[in-house]
Write a protein that holds these residues in place. Structure first.
Motif, short mmCIF file in Angstrom:
data_model
loop_
_atom_site.label_atom_id
_atom_site.label_comp_id
_atom_site.label_asym_id
_atom_site.label_seq_id
_atom_site.Cartn_x
_atom_site.Cartn_y
_atom_site.Cartn_z
N HIS A 72 -14.16 2.75 -6.82
CA HIS A 72 -13.21 3.18 -5.79
C HIS A 72 -12.90 2.04 -4.82
O HIS A 72 -13.79 1.32 -4.38
CB HIS A 72 -13.84 4.35 -5.02
N LYS A 73 -11.64 1.86 -4.51
CA LYS A 73 -11.19 0.86 -3.55
C LYS A 73 -10.31 1.55 -2.51
O LYS A 73 -9.40 2.30 -2.86
CB LYS A 73 -10.41 -0.25 -4.27
N LYS A 74 -10.59 1.29 -1.26
CA LYS A 74 -9.89 2.01 -0.18
C LYS A 74 -8.41 1.65 -0.14
O LYS A 74 -8.06 0.47 -0.15
CB LYS A 74 -10.55 1.66 1.16
N PRO A 75 -7.52 2.63 -0.08
CA PRO A 75 -6.09 2.34 0.05
C PRO A 75 -5.81 1.63 1.38
O PRO A 75 -6.46 1.90 2.39
CB PRO A 75 -5.44 3.73 0.03
N ASN A 76 -4.84 0.73 1.36
CA ASN A 76 -4.48 0.05 2.60
C ASN A 76 -3.45 0.88 3.37
O ASN A 76 -2.94 1.89 2.88
CB ASN A 76 -4.00 -1.37 2.34
N ALA A 77 -3.13 0.41 4.57
CA ALA A 77 -2.23 1.17 5.44
C ALA A 77 -0.85 1.37 4.81
O ALA A 77 -0.25 2.45 4.92
CB ALA A 77 -2.10 0.47 6.79
N GLY A 78 -0.34 0.34 4.13
CA GLY A 78 0.97 0.46 3.50
C GLY A 78 0.99 1.49 2.40
O GLY A 78 1.96 2.25 2.26
N GLU A 79 -0.09 1.57 1.61
CA GLU A 79 -0.17 2.54 0.52
C GLU A 79 -0.29 3.96 1.08
O GLU A 79 0.32 4.90 0.56
CB GLU A 79 -1.36 2.21 -0.38
N ILE A 80 -1.06 4.11 2.15
CA ILE A 80 -1.19 5.43 2.78
C ILE A 80 0.14 5.88 3.35
O ILE A 80 0.57 7.03 3.16
CB ILE A 80 -2.26 5.40 3.90
N ASP A 81 0.83 4.97 4.04
CA ASP A 81 2.10 5.33 4.67
C ASP A 81 3.17 5.61 3.63
O ASP A 81 4.02 6.49 3.82
CB ASP A 81 2.55 4.21 5.61
N ALA A 82 3.16 4.87 2.51
CA ALA A 82 4.12 5.13 1.45
C ALA A 82 3.92 6.52 0.87
O ALA A 82 4.87 7.26 0.62
CB ALA A 82 4.00 4.07 0.35
N CYS A 83 2.66 6.92 0.68
CA CYS A 83 2.36 8.22 0.07
C CYS A 83 2.45 9.35 1.09
O CYS A 83 2.48 10.53 0.72
CB CYS A 83 0.96 8.19 -0.56
N ARG A 84 2.54 9.00 2.36
CA ARG A 84 2.69 10.03 3.39
C ARG A 84 3.98 10.82 3.17
O ARG A 84 4.09 11.98 3.56
CB ARG A 84 2.67 9.39 4.78
#
Length: 230
Positions: free
Chosen positions: A131-143
């Motif tokens: 497991h690798k933690k998603p970064n802020a850009g990936e979280i915001d894109a999937c938001r």
């Protein structure tokens, strides 16, 4: 938009327009006016290329649960087993999750369970996928997808489990220890509780710590259940 679709004003309140302006580009976004059901949403998520995570993941892991669920439980991202099976919370953390919500008096069949990020992010180590933690850009894109789920379901209470989930739900970074125990109000009127992710229980080094963190998770979930009575 017709009455079968998600209302445009609800989309605006959840910040979808802001995400679009931020430049997260995906051809499926042209389908947004027609995404008014969970089945249509699952099909759209399966075609998503909003961030690079789709390239290495086995499949998308959409949210699951009844359309009119009053509680939405948001995890962080799929793990190895979720990625292989295509369902949320079916791995080791999922077993902790199932036990905790049952102890809190919540029926999993009556809640909507999803992730802040829909594709598994990992690092390959030999045959293992870590497991690798998603970064802020990936979280915001999937938001964008998380907000569409919220717009369709309109939950009364949302539980964000872990920092990734909290950012996905609230649209900003928060420290769990600072907001834990509070009932937060979000833009769309939902009440939000932030707690630990079930995997945090598994990461504890000794049984006493695991039991303490598990009890805290159950207490937070009980608080969620009580909010539906007020």
């Amino acid at each position: 938009m017709g009455h079968h679709g998600t209302r445009p004003e609800h989309i605006r309140r959840l910040g979808l327009a802001r995400n679009i302006r931020a430049g997260y580009d995906c051809p499926i976004m042209d389908e947004m006016p027609r995404i008014g059901s969970l089945s249509a949403l699952r099909d759209a998520e399966a075609a998503c290329t909003r961030c690079p995570l789709y390239r290495d993941a086995t499949q998308v892991v959409p949210g699951e649960g009844p359309k009119h669920a009053r509680i939405m439980l948001v995890g962080e991202q799929p793990g190895d087993q979720e990625d292989k099976q295509g369902h949320p919370f079916v791995g080791p953390a999922g077993r902790i999750f199932d036990r905790a919500i049952a102890e809190a008096g919540i029926d999993r069949k009556e809640v909507f369970v999803t992730g802040a990020v829909k594709h598994f992010k990992f690092e390959q180590r030999g045959k293992r996928r870590l497991h690798k933690k998603p970064n802020a850009g990936e979280i915001d894109a999937c938001r964008w997808w998380l907000n569409l789920e919220r717009a369709i379901i309109k939950p009364k209470v949302i539980v964000a489990m872990g920092t990734t989930a909290a950012r996905g739900v609230l649209g900003r970074a928060v420290t769990i220890t600072k907001v834990r125990g509070e009932v937060l109000s979000d833009e769309d009127g939902s009440r939000v509780i932030v707690t630990i992710h079930p995997s945090y229980v598994l990461r504890q080094q000794d049984d006493a710590s695991k039991e303490r963190e598990y009890k805290g998770l159950v207490d937070d979930l009980r608080r969620c259940a009580k909010l539906l009575m007020t």
